[in-house]
Scaffold this active site. Structure first.
Site, PDB file in Angstrom:
ATOM      1  N   ASP A  30      39.416  54.290  24.333  1.00  0.00           N
ATOM      2  CA  ASP A  30      39.320  53.717  22.993  1.00  0.00           C
ATOM      3  C   ASP A  30      39.763  52.257  23.039  1.00  0.00           C
ATOM      4  O   ASP A  30      40.743  51.907  23.701  1.00  0.00           O
ATOM      5  CB  ASP A  30      40.200  54.516  22.027  1.00  0.00           C
ATOM      6  CG  ASP A  30      39.886  54.211  20.580  1.00  0.00           C
ATOM      7  OD1 ASP A  30      39.339  55.099  19.902  1.00  0.00           O
ATOM      8  OD2 ASP A  30      40.205  53.097  20.120  1.00  0.00           O
ATOM      9  N   ASN A  86      37.443  63.257  13.578  1.00  0.00           N
ATOM     10  CA  ASN A  86      37.374  62.823  12.190  1.00  0.00           C
ATOM     11  C   ASN A  86      35.958  63.061  11.693  1.00  0.00           C
ATOM     12  O   ASN A  86      34.995  62.547  12.275  1.00  0.00           O
ATOM     13  CB  ASN A  86      37.734  61.334  12.081  1.00  0.00           C
ATOM     14  CG  ASN A  86      39.195  61.072  12.412  1.00  0.00           C
ATOM     15  OD1 ASN A  86      40.066  61.858  12.051  1.00  0.00           O
ATOM     16  ND2 ASN A  86      39.470  59.979  13.105  1.00  0.00           N
ATOM     17  N   GLN A  93      36.791  58.597   9.699  1.00  0.00           N
ATOM     18  CA  GLN A  93      35.691  58.350  10.639  1.00  0.00           C
ATOM     19  C   GLN A  93      35.095  56.971  10.361  1.00  0.00           C
ATOM     20  O   GLN A  93      34.727  56.661   9.224  1.00  0.00           O
ATOM     21  CB  GLN A  93      34.606  59.429  10.525  1.00  0.00           C
ATOM     22  CG  GLN A  93      33.522  59.256  11.590  1.00  0.00           C
ATOM     23  CD  GLN A  93      32.469  60.361  11.585  1.00  0.00           C
ATOM     24  OE1 GLN A  93      32.459  61.231  10.715  1.00  0.00           O
ATOM     25  NE2 GLN A  93      31.573  60.312  12.555  1.00  0.00           N
ATOM     26  N   SER A  94      35.033  56.167  11.380  1.00  0.00           N
ATOM     27  CA  SER A  94      34.510  54.804  11.219  1.00  0.00           C
ATOM     28  C   SER A  94      33.242  54.574  12.031  1.00  0.00           C
ATOM     29  O   SER A  94      32.469  53.670  11.718  1.00  0.00           O
ATOM     30  CB  SER A  94      35.575  53.771  11.614  1.00  0.00           C
ATOM     31  OG  SER A  94      35.963  53.943  12.961  1.00  0.00           O
ATOM     32  N   VAL A  95      33.026  55.377  13.057  1.00  0.00           N
ATOM     33  CA  VAL A  95      31.793  55.270  13.854  1.00  0.00           C
ATOM     34  C   VAL A  95      31.038  56.585  13.683  1.00  0.00           C
ATOM     35  O   VAL A  95      31.560  57.659  14.022  1.00  0.00           O
ATOM     36  CB  VAL A  95      32.097  55.013  15.348  1.00  0.00           C
ATOM     37  CG1 VAL A  95      30.794  54.939  16.141  1.00  0.00           C
ATOM     38  CG2 VAL A  95      32.912  53.728  15.530  1.00  0.00           C
ATOM     39  N   HIS A  99      32.408  62.070  17.952  1.00  0.00           N
ATOM     40  CA  HIS A  99      33.289  61.802  19.091  1.00  0.00           C
ATOM     41  C   HIS A  99      34.559  62.613  18.969  1.00  0.00           C
ATOM     42  O   HIS A  99      35.076  62.834  17.881  1.00  0.00           O
ATOM     43  CB  HIS A  99      33.625  60.309  19.221  1.00  0.00           C
ATOM     44  CG  HIS A  99      34.078  59.666  17.952  1.00  0.00           C
ATOM     45  ND1 HIS A  99      33.191  59.305  16.958  1.00  0.00           N
ATOM     46  CD2 HIS A  99      35.308  59.323  17.511  1.00  0.00           C
ATOM     47  CE1 HIS A  99      33.865  58.756  15.964  1.00  0.00           C
ATOM     48  NE2 HIS A  99      35.157  58.767  16.259  1.00  0.00           N
ATOM     49  N   HIS A 101      38.437  62.493  19.959  1.00  0.00           N
ATOM     50  CA  HIS A 101      39.540  61.671  20.450  1.00  0.00           C
ATOM     51  C   HIS A 101      40.415  62.563  21.331  1.00  0.00           C
ATOM     52  O   HIS A 101      40.832  63.642  20.898  1.00  0.00           O
ATOM     53  CB  HIS A 101      40.420  61.176  19.299  1.00  0.00           C
ATOM     54  CG  HIS A 101      39.762  60.245  18.330  1.00  0.00           C
ATOM     55  ND1 HIS A 101      39.969  58.884  18.370  1.00  0.00           N
ATOM     56  CD2 HIS A 101      38.937  60.464  17.282  1.00  0.00           C
ATOM     57  CE1 HIS A 101      39.291  58.306  17.381  1.00  0.00           C
ATOM     58  NE2 HIS A 101      38.660  59.247  16.703  1.00  0.00           N
TER      59      HIS A 101
HETATM   60  P1  DGP Z   1      36.895  57.169  14.241  1.00  0.00           P
HETATM   61  O1  DGP Z   1      37.788  56.357  13.358  1.00  0.00           O
HETATM   62  O2  DGP Z   1      37.302  58.625  14.361  1.00  0.00           O
HETATM   63  O3  DGP Z   1      35.446  57.003  13.863  1.00  0.00           O
HETATM   64  O4  DGP Z   1      37.084  56.563  15.692  1.00  0.00           O
HETATM   65  C1  DGP Z   1      36.323  55.513  16.190  1.00  0.00           C
HETATM   66  C2  DGP Z   1      37.069  54.955  17.364  1.00  0.00           C
HETATM   67  O5  DGP Z   1      36.188  54.122  18.091  1.00  0.00           O
HETATM   68  C3  DGP Z   1      38.283  54.103  17.000  1.00  0.00           C
HETATM   69  O6  DGP Z   1      39.480  54.738  17.468  1.00  0.00           O
HETATM   70  C4  DGP Z   1      38.059  52.791  17.719  1.00  0.00           C
HETATM   71  C5  DGP Z   1      36.934  53.099  18.675  1.00  0.00           C
HETATM   72  N1  DGP Z   1      36.036  51.998  18.894  1.00  0.00           N
HETATM   73  C6  DGP Z   1      35.379  51.302  17.929  1.00  0.00           C
HETATM   74  N2  DGP Z   1      34.608  50.361  18.495  1.00  0.00           N
HETATM   75  C7  DGP Z   1      34.770  50.488  19.839  1.00  0.00           C
HETATM   76  C8  DGP Z   1      34.214  49.779  20.958  1.00  0.00           C
HETATM   77  O7  DGP Z   1      33.394  48.862  20.859  1.00  0.00           O
HETATM   78  N3  DGP Z   1      34.644  50.185  22.191  1.00  0.00           N
HETATM   79  C9  DGP Z   1      35.529  51.209  22.364  1.00  0.00           C
HETATM   80  N4  DGP Z   1      35.882  51.507  23.609  1.00  0.00           N
HETATM   81  N5  DGP Z   1      36.061  51.890  21.330  1.00  0.00           N
HETATM   82  C10 DGP Z   1      35.678  51.524  20.086  1.00  0.00           C
END
Ligand code: DGP
Length: 113
Positions: A30, A86, A93-95, A99, A101
């Site tokens: 992450d 999430n 959840q942001s992406v 996924h 974690h």
């Molecule tokens: P969530 O909030 O559950 O959707 O987690 C998304 C995660 O993705 C957050 O912990 C940060 C990670 N993340 C976002 N952008 C990038 C990226 O460009 N590279 C990596 N390695 N992680 C990322």
């Protein structure tokens, strides 16, 4: 569904510290770690969130769990790690590419905040 940030990581359009890959999934560190070990396991198939997974995705979902366990063990945290999914913006959840974690290496609260 449309491409996501994580699709770009799968396609090597965005760099990431990849720790595991097979034909079904990818695991990488992450970018904003919340624990000494903070790795994301993602399916290569685009599923926006867990509630969008279908019954025929069950083998893939199980595979993600198994890979998470193997990765945690390889990282030295096989005895104590936490998995978090999430599902939805309201819980963080942001992406919107499913996924897991994998978190380890510090104390964790229960119940989680
Ligand atoms: P969530 O909030 O559950 O959707 O987690 C998304 C995660 O993705 C957050 O912990 C940060 C990670 N993340 C976002 N952008 C990038 C990226 O460009 N590279 C990596 N390695 N992680 C990322």
């Amino acid at each position: 569904m449309t491409d996501t940030l994580f699709t770009k990581i799968i396609d090597r359009e965005i760099p990431a510290d990849i720790v595991y890959e097979d034909e079904q999934c990818l695991a990488f560190r992450d970018i904003n770690p919340k624990a000494p070990m903070h790795i994301l396991v993602i399916p290569k198939k685009c599923i926006a969130k867990l509630t969008e997974a279908k019954q025929n995705d069950e083998p893939l979902l199980g595979h993600l769990m198994t890979v998470a366990s193997v990765v945690a063990s390889k990282e030295g945290y096989g005895d104590a790690f936490r998995l978090v999914v999430n599902n939805g913006a309201a819980v963080g959840q942001s992406v919107f590419h499913l996924h897991l974690h994998i978190l380890g290496g510090r104390d964790f609260m229960w119940p989680p905040g």
